[in-house]
Design an enzyme around this catalytic site. Sequence first.
Site, PDB file in Angstrom:
ATOM      1  N   ARG A  85       0.788  -1.270  -0.002  1.00 58.43           N
ATOM      2  CA  ARG A  85       0.236   0.142   0.181  1.00 58.43           C
ATOM      3  C   ARG A  85       0.804   1.360  -0.011  1.00 58.43           C
ATOM      4  O   ARG A  85       0.635   2.150  -0.748  1.00 58.43           O
ATOM      5  CB  ARG A  85      -1.147   0.036   1.243  1.00 58.43           C
ATOM      6  CG  ARG A  85      -1.859   0.854   1.072  1.00 58.43           C
ATOM      7  CD  ARG A  85      -3.175   0.849   2.145  1.00 58.43           C
ATOM      8  NE  ARG A  85      -2.526   1.072   3.507  1.00 58.43           N
ATOM      9  CZ  ARG A  85      -3.008   0.792   4.610  1.00 58.43           C
ATOM     10  NH1 ARG A  85      -4.513   0.448   4.461  1.00 58.43           N
ATOM     11  NH2 ARG A  85      -2.498   1.068   5.979  1.00 58.43           N
ATOM     12  N   LYS A 187      -2.856   6.541   1.069  1.00 60.62           N
ATOM     13  CA  LYS A 187      -2.514   6.913   2.633  1.00 60.62           C
ATOM     14  C   LYS A 187      -1.437   8.074   2.452  1.00 60.62           C
ATOM     15  O   LYS A 187      -0.302   8.112   3.016  1.00 60.62           O
ATOM     16  CB  LYS A 187      -1.769   6.018   3.352  1.00 60.62           C
ATOM     17  CG  LYS A 187      -2.183   6.084   4.966  1.00 60.62           C
ATOM     18  CD  LYS A 187      -2.082   4.715   5.502  1.00 60.62           C
ATOM     19  CE  LYS A 187      -2.150   4.838   6.991  1.00 60.62           C
ATOM     20  NZ  LYS A 187      -3.076   5.534   7.671  1.00 60.62           N
ATOM     21  N   GLU A 223     -15.825   6.920   5.437  1.00 64.63           N
ATOM     22  CA  GLU A 223     -14.829   6.303   6.521  1.00 64.63           C
ATOM     23  C   GLU A 223     -15.314   7.185   7.747  1.00 64.63           C
ATOM     24  O   GLU A 223     -16.194   7.726   7.958  1.00 64.63           O
ATOM     25  CB  GLU A 223     -13.514   7.098   6.084  1.00 64.63           C
ATOM     26  CG  GLU A 223     -12.743   6.807   4.864  1.00 64.63           C
ATOM     27  CD  GLU A 223     -11.719   5.913   5.144  1.00 64.63           C
ATOM     28  OE1 GLU A 223     -11.623   5.246   6.054  1.00 64.63           O
ATOM     29  OE2 GLU A 223     -10.681   5.582   4.163  1.00 64.63           O
TER      30      GLU A 223
END
Length: 345
Positions: A85, A187, A223
């Site tokens: 990721r 991220k 989220e």
Amino acid sequence: MTKVTPETMDWDNLGFAYVDTGKRYRAYYKDGAWSPGSIETDKMVTISESSNVLHYGQTCFEGLKAYRTKDGAIQLFRPDENAKRMNRSAEKLLMPAFPEEWFVEAVHQVVAANADWVPPYGTGASLYIRPVMFGIGDGIGVVPADEYIFSVFVMPVGPYFKGGLKPGNFVISDYDRAAPRGTGSQKVAGNYAASLQPGMLAKKAGYADAIYLDPETHSKIEEVGAANFFGITADNHLVTPQSPSILPSITKYSILHLAQERFEMTVEEGDVYVDQLDRFVEAGACGTAAVITPIGSITAGETVYRFTEGDQAGPKLKALYEELVGIQYGDRPAPEGWIQKVEIS
Ligand code: PLP
Ligand code: COI
């Protein structure tokens, strides 16, 4: 202020706060290549005032944990997934990839170097690991940096949302954390900068955190602060949002796997409309820091949707929590490849 040490640490009452544990891993990128990384002792970094990270936010990070098992060993939960990721985030921001095997090796090295800081088994605490990469060097144009730092530091932590398995009350935010075709699934720092004000407003109003809706239609849950959402229906379906602006949570995909393989639940990734929230009998927020946090209620304007009886987590969420945490601390068998032991010399 007296400096905390592993000997003076109050393991049972840890929050989620920075601690300088003395050792971190650093690697430097220059002239098109990464230098071999090593363990360094200084927490400070000195960078040019024109560094891209300071102006244009060319930086991405990861979060994972090391756990102390009953027999005193130390283990990691799926670090290879964080490595992958991190490189997806780096690719999006035109940053150099950090080879996956080096990432995993760096995590092993830092945890081994800080082994005394891994909280004892049974305290419910763990060692939070924060890899971060950022663009540095002299350069003020809005173009990718030529030089980068990759760093991995660690700190012992307790629960991110106060109360651990105690349900939290959340509120739907009027604001977005990410754009419809932006960086929500990476991220990267900008998403978190955008969440500071909505998060602060939610907390000031007495909630645990803000819930973000899909930025295109503002009708679907995305989220829960810095965690993913899941809901459980009375007929044993575990439902979680699917959207290009959600961070693909490693914890969430682990829960989906366990729900299907060990609890015979039907798992679904799809739309979670706010005005249909009453189809769920239980709901939770999940992530490395959040682990599994039960959602007590969600406030959407004038409407309050409730998912727990008083202060008790629901039975299905509790069973999933115990299975996940049991695997992480080595008390329950892990699916193949999920756990890596850290060698301490
Ligand atoms: N969503 C956001 C926005 C996050 O920052 C995090 C934390 O990493 C998560 C979800 C949970 O992801 P993971 O389970 O991989 O930690
Ligand atoms: C994590 O769960 O690892 C996170 O990154 C959340 C964090 C932003 C506190």
